[in-house]
Design a protein around this motif. Sequence first.
Motif, PDB file in Angstrom:
ATOM      1  N   TYR A 106       0.807  -1.236  -0.029  1.00  0.00           N
ATOM      2  CA  TYR A 106       0.085  -0.212   0.004  1.00  0.00           C
ATOM      3  C   TYR A 106       0.736   1.439  -0.074  1.00  0.00           C
ATOM      4  O   TYR A 106       0.645   2.192  -0.780  1.00  0.00           O
ATOM      5  CB  TYR A 106      -0.863  -0.099   1.226  1.00  0.00           C
ATOM      6  CG  TYR A 106      -1.602   1.306   1.489  1.00  0.00           C
ATOM      7  CD1 TYR A 106      -2.914   1.512   0.619  1.00  0.00           C
ATOM      8  CD2 TYR A 106      -1.300   2.195   2.337  1.00  0.00           C
ATOM      9  CE1 TYR A 106      -3.478   2.868   1.038  1.00  0.00           C
ATOM     10  CE2 TYR A 106      -1.990   3.542   2.637  1.00  0.00           C
ATOM     11  CZ  TYR A 106      -3.007   3.682   1.802  1.00  0.00           C
ATOM     12  OH  TYR A 106      -3.842   4.999   2.014  1.00  0.00           O
ATOM     13  N   PHE A 107       1.771   1.116   0.995  1.00  0.00           N
ATOM     14  CA  PHE A 107       2.591   2.472   0.880  1.00  0.00           C
ATOM     15  C   PHE A 107       3.419   2.872  -0.393  1.00  0.00           C
ATOM     16  O   PHE A 107       3.459   3.945  -0.859  1.00  0.00           O
ATOM     17  CB  PHE A 107       3.954   2.271   1.986  1.00  0.00           C
ATOM     18  CG  PHE A 107       5.364   2.977   1.821  1.00  0.00           C
ATOM     19  CD1 PHE A 107       5.005   4.274   2.249  1.00  0.00           C
ATOM     20  CD2 PHE A 107       6.417   2.594   1.535  1.00  0.00           C
ATOM     21  CE1 PHE A 107       5.985   5.094   2.296  1.00  0.00           C
ATOM     22  CE2 PHE A 107       7.339   3.418   1.448  1.00  0.00           C
ATOM     23  CZ  PHE A 107       7.316   4.603   1.885  1.00  0.00           C
ATOM     24  N   VAL A 108       3.851   1.735  -0.995  1.00  0.00           N
ATOM     25  CA  VAL A 108       4.527   1.901  -2.347  1.00  0.00           C
ATOM     26  C   VAL A 108       3.562   2.304  -3.428  1.00  0.00           C
ATOM     27  O   VAL A 108       3.845   3.439  -4.121  1.00  0.00           O
ATOM     28  CB  VAL A 108       5.152   0.733  -2.798  1.00  0.00           C
ATOM     29  CG1 VAL A 108       5.709   0.792  -4.548  1.00  0.00           C
ATOM     30  CG2 VAL A 108       6.472   0.360  -2.026  1.00  0.00           C
ATOM     31  N   GLN A 109       2.413   1.928  -3.355  1.00  0.00           N
ATOM     32  CA  GLN A 109       1.316   2.463  -4.462  1.00  0.00           C
ATOM     33  C   GLN A 109       1.034   3.893  -3.979  1.00  0.00           C
ATOM     34  O   GLN A 109       0.913   4.641  -5.024  1.00  0.00           O
ATOM     35  CB  GLN A 109      -0.048   1.561  -4.089  1.00  0.00           C
ATOM     36  CG  GLN A 109       0.056   0.318  -4.374  1.00  0.00           C
ATOM     37  CD  GLN A 109       0.810  -0.157  -5.455  1.00  0.00           C
ATOM     38  OE1 GLN A 109       0.646   0.173  -6.945  1.00  0.00           O
ATOM     39  NE2 GLN A 109       1.876  -1.092  -5.275  1.00  0.00           N
ATOM     40  N   GLU A 110       1.020   4.213  -2.775  1.00  0.00           N
ATOM     41  CA  GLU A 110       0.861   5.659  -2.425  1.00  0.00           C
ATOM     42  C   GLU A 110       1.914   6.625  -3.028  1.00  0.00           C
ATOM     43  O   GLU A 110       1.666   7.787  -3.366  1.00  0.00           O
ATOM     44  CB  GLU A 110       0.433   5.886  -1.009  1.00  0.00           C
ATOM     45  CG  GLU A 110      -0.843   5.173  -0.575  1.00  0.00           C
ATOM     46  CD  GLU A 110      -1.994   6.332  -0.760  1.00  0.00           C
ATOM     47  OE1 GLU A 110      -2.178   7.440  -0.307  1.00  0.00           O
ATOM     48  OE2 GLU A 110      -2.822   5.793  -1.593  1.00  0.00           O
ATOM     49  N   LEU A 111       3.386   6.122  -2.613  1.00  0.00           N
ATOM     50  CA  LEU A 111       4.565   6.787  -2.905  1.00  0.00           C
ATOM     51  C   LEU A 111       4.612   7.276  -4.375  1.00  0.00           C
ATOM     52  O   LEU A 111       5.122   8.074  -4.763  1.00  0.00           O
ATOM     53  CB  LEU A 111       5.788   6.273  -2.190  1.00  0.00           C
ATOM     54  CG  LEU A 111       6.797   7.207  -2.157  1.00  0.00           C
ATOM     55  CD1 LEU A 111       6.548   8.414  -1.073  1.00  0.00           C
ATOM     56  CD2 LEU A 111       7.919   6.175  -1.400  1.00  0.00           C
ATOM     57  N   GLY A 124       2.949   5.776  -6.973  1.00  0.00           N
ATOM     58  CA  GLY A 124       1.914   5.443  -8.070  1.00  0.00           C
ATOM     59  C   GLY A 124       1.022   4.180  -8.147  1.00  0.00           C
ATOM     60  O   GLY A 124       2.087   3.269  -8.104  1.00  0.00           O
ATOM     61  N   GLU A 125      -0.154   4.083  -8.492  1.00  0.00           N
ATOM     62  CA  GLU A 125      -0.520   2.564  -8.494  1.00  0.00           C
ATOM     63  C   GLU A 125       0.063   2.098  -9.618  1.00  0.00           C
ATOM     64  O   GLU A 125       0.463   2.736 -10.819  1.00  0.00           O
ATOM     65  CB  GLU A 125      -2.076   3.078  -9.124  1.00  0.00           C
ATOM     66  CG  GLU A 125      -2.969   3.694  -7.922  1.00  0.00           C
ATOM     67  CD  GLU A 125      -4.057   2.622  -7.475  1.00  0.00           C
ATOM     68  OE1 GLU A 125      -4.475   1.922  -7.866  1.00  0.00           O
ATOM     69  OE2 GLU A 125      -4.346   2.929  -6.264  1.00  0.00           O
ATOM     70  N   GLY A 126       0.166   0.726  -9.661  1.00  0.00           N
ATOM     71  CA  GLY A 126       0.694  -0.134 -10.706  1.00  0.00           C
ATOM     72  C   GLY A 126       2.324  -0.295 -10.266  1.00  0.00           C
ATOM     73  O   GLY A 126       2.818  -0.987 -11.098  1.00  0.00           O
ATOM     74  N   GLU A 142      14.404  -7.978   1.953  1.00  0.00           N
ATOM     75  CA  GLU A 142      14.896  -6.341   1.480  1.00  0.00           C
ATOM     76  C   GLU A 142      13.864  -6.362   0.212  1.00  0.00           C
ATOM     77  O   GLU A 142      13.315  -7.545  -0.518  1.00  0.00           O
ATOM     78  CB  GLU A 142      16.053  -6.243   0.776  1.00  0.00           C
ATOM     79  CG  GLU A 142      17.100  -6.282   1.871  1.00  0.00           C
ATOM     80  CD  GLU A 142      18.706  -6.062   1.458  1.00  0.00           C
ATOM     81  OE1 GLU A 142      19.290  -5.268   1.463  1.00  0.00           O
ATOM     82  OE2 GLU A 142      18.746  -7.139   0.687  1.00  0.00           O
ATOM     83  N   MET A 143      12.995  -5.192   0.119  1.00  0.00           N
ATOM     84  CA  MET A 143      12.236  -4.933  -0.652  1.00  0.00           C
ATOM     85  C   MET A 143      12.428  -3.966  -1.789  1.00  0.00           C
ATOM     86  O   MET A 143      13.161  -2.848  -1.725  1.00  0.00           O
ATOM     87  CB  MET A 143      10.835  -4.338  -0.012  1.00  0.00           C
ATOM     88  CG  MET A 143       9.654  -4.181  -0.928  1.00  0.00           C
ATOM     89  SD  MET A 143       8.141  -3.417   0.034  1.00  0.00           S
ATOM     90  CE  MET A 143       8.606  -1.722  -0.527  1.00  0.00           C
ATOM     91  N   ASP A 144      12.149  -4.573  -2.912  1.00  0.00           N
ATOM     92  CA  ASP A 144      12.535  -3.659  -4.118  1.00  0.00           C
ATOM     93  C   ASP A 144      11.090  -3.311  -4.781  1.00  0.00           C
ATOM     94  O   ASP A 144      10.166  -3.685  -4.640  1.00  0.00           O
ATOM     95  CB  ASP A 144      13.201  -4.504  -5.387  1.00  0.00           C
ATOM     96  CG  ASP A 144      14.490  -5.037  -5.185  1.00  0.00           C
ATOM     97  OD1 ASP A 144      15.065  -4.749  -3.990  1.00  0.00           O
ATOM     98  OD2 ASP A 144      14.885  -5.947  -5.414  1.00  0.00           O
ATOM     99  N   VAL A 145      11.333  -2.018  -5.446  1.00  0.00           N
ATOM    100  CA  VAL A 145      10.271  -1.573  -6.279  1.00  0.00           C
ATOM    101  C   VAL A 145      10.613  -1.339  -7.686  1.00  0.00           C
ATOM    102  O   VAL A 145      11.795  -1.152  -8.161  1.00  0.00           O
ATOM    103  CB  VAL A 145       9.921  -0.200  -5.774  1.00  0.00           C
ATOM    104  CG1 VAL A 145       9.001  -0.264  -4.297  1.00  0.00           C
ATOM    105  CG2 VAL A 145      10.631   0.855  -5.913  1.00  0.00           C
ATOM    106  N   SER A 146       9.619  -1.578  -8.579  1.00  0.00           N
ATOM    107  CA  SER A 146       9.903  -1.493  -9.786  1.00  0.00           C
ATOM    108  C   SER A 146      10.565  -0.083 -10.193  1.00  0.00           C
ATOM    109  O   SER A 146       9.694   0.781  -9.596  1.00  0.00           O
ATOM    110  CB  SER A 146       8.791  -1.922 -10.954  1.00  0.00           C
ATOM    111  OG  SER A 146       7.423  -0.947 -10.435  1.00  0.00           O
ATOM    112  N   CYS A 147      11.495   0.270 -10.881  1.00  0.00           N
ATOM    113  CA  CYS A 147      12.082   1.548 -11.157  1.00  0.00           C
ATOM    114  C   CYS A 147      11.121   2.586 -11.513  1.00  0.00           C
ATOM    115  O   CYS A 147      10.583   2.328 -12.473  1.00  0.00           O
ATOM    116  CB  CYS A 147      13.307   1.356 -12.139  1.00  0.00           C
ATOM    117  SG  CYS A 147      14.302   2.821 -12.265  1.00  0.00           S
ATOM    118  N   SER A 148      10.866   3.730 -10.966  1.00  0.00           N
ATOM    119  CA  SER A 148       9.753   4.671 -10.884  1.00  0.00           C
ATOM    120  C   SER A 148      10.239   5.505 -12.369  1.00  0.00           C
ATOM    121  O   SER A 148       9.553   6.267 -12.937  1.00  0.00           O
ATOM    122  CB  SER A 148       9.397   5.460  -9.964  1.00  0.00           C
ATOM    123  OG  SER A 148      10.676   6.204  -9.389  1.00  0.00           O
TER     124      SER A 148
END
Length: 344
Positions: free
Chosen positions: A231-236, A238-240, A258-264
């Motif tokens: 949820y935090f990452v979608q808010e920070l 963006g959705e998707g 460790e948590m990765d996010v898809s490169c914004s």
Amino acid sequence: MQEKITQYTSEINTFQPKSVDELEAFRIRFLGTKGIIKDLFDEFKTVTPEEKRLLGKVLNEFKKLAEEKHQSFKEQFESGVQAGEAKQDLSLPGEGFETGSRHPLSLVRKEIIEIFKKLGFNVAEGPEIEDDWHNFSALNFPEEHPARDMQDTFFIKKDAENGDIALRTHTSSVQVRMMENGQPPFRAIMPGRVYRNEAISARAHCFFHQVEGLYVDENVSFADLKQTLFYFVQELYGEGTKVRFRPSYFPFTEPSAEMDVSCSICKGAGCQMCKHSGWVEILGCGMVDPNVLENCGIDSKKFTGYAFGMGIERITNLKYQIRDLRLFSENDVRFLKQFQSELI
Ligand code: DAH
């Protein structure tokens, strides 16, 4: 003599000095020790008693007029206002002064806090000067753990009895303070500055900022952790935005990840920021190790919890594509001015 006085009187009545110098010239001319008034009084001594009676009052009044004129202009100049008109045009618009702007790290910290607040997290803080117990021992760091090494930690004082005093190396110390001072449920985020003994470069600094998260209650699971961070990452970002968890190790969590996010920036296509992998690591997390709960006086049979910690610089770099950490502490207004946000 009467004629002269009449002439000088009209001169004084129309006198309008434009500067302090002009006023001073007026004073010397009329009121000076060798001035007109002195001359008139000298002349007065020589006139007949008949004329004296007539001129005495006129001369005194003339002197008074010159003195008052001088005094009133003197006061006007001193108060900055010229004869009859304001020195400055008060209808002109004022000269604006530059307003400051929020530091990008403050903006992002605030954004992170706002997101977690919506999920019911409180905000807590702890000291930057910490003892060994809160920074290391209570968090299950073994005696010989490399993070305790002089290379990483700024030690302030050796203290055999109470443990060494150091600048905290992470905000995880605040978790300990929070758990020591109460009983679950705990649901808080803890922003703050941390210090590490690193050579300063584009990628490392001797101080930076973290946000710690802690949730301890009955039946808290890894699934709760994943959902919260998702949820935090979608808010920070963006959705998707995609997330992935990789197994990792921290002394104070078990299991750890460790948590990765898809490169914004490249949306996964590969760029410099994500080193062409499409993923960027943004935080460490895990289930609070039962040893840590027990160290803080919490029953690990009854309660479980998760924790996470993220670097604000890293998240800001990703958001604004900043490539050099040193920019954050150089106070160059040209850099700082670029960040505007609806969050004040
Ligand atoms: N304290 C860790 C660090 O500074 C970050 C961290 C990892 C915090 C895992 C946590 C956690 O709470 O569960 O690198």
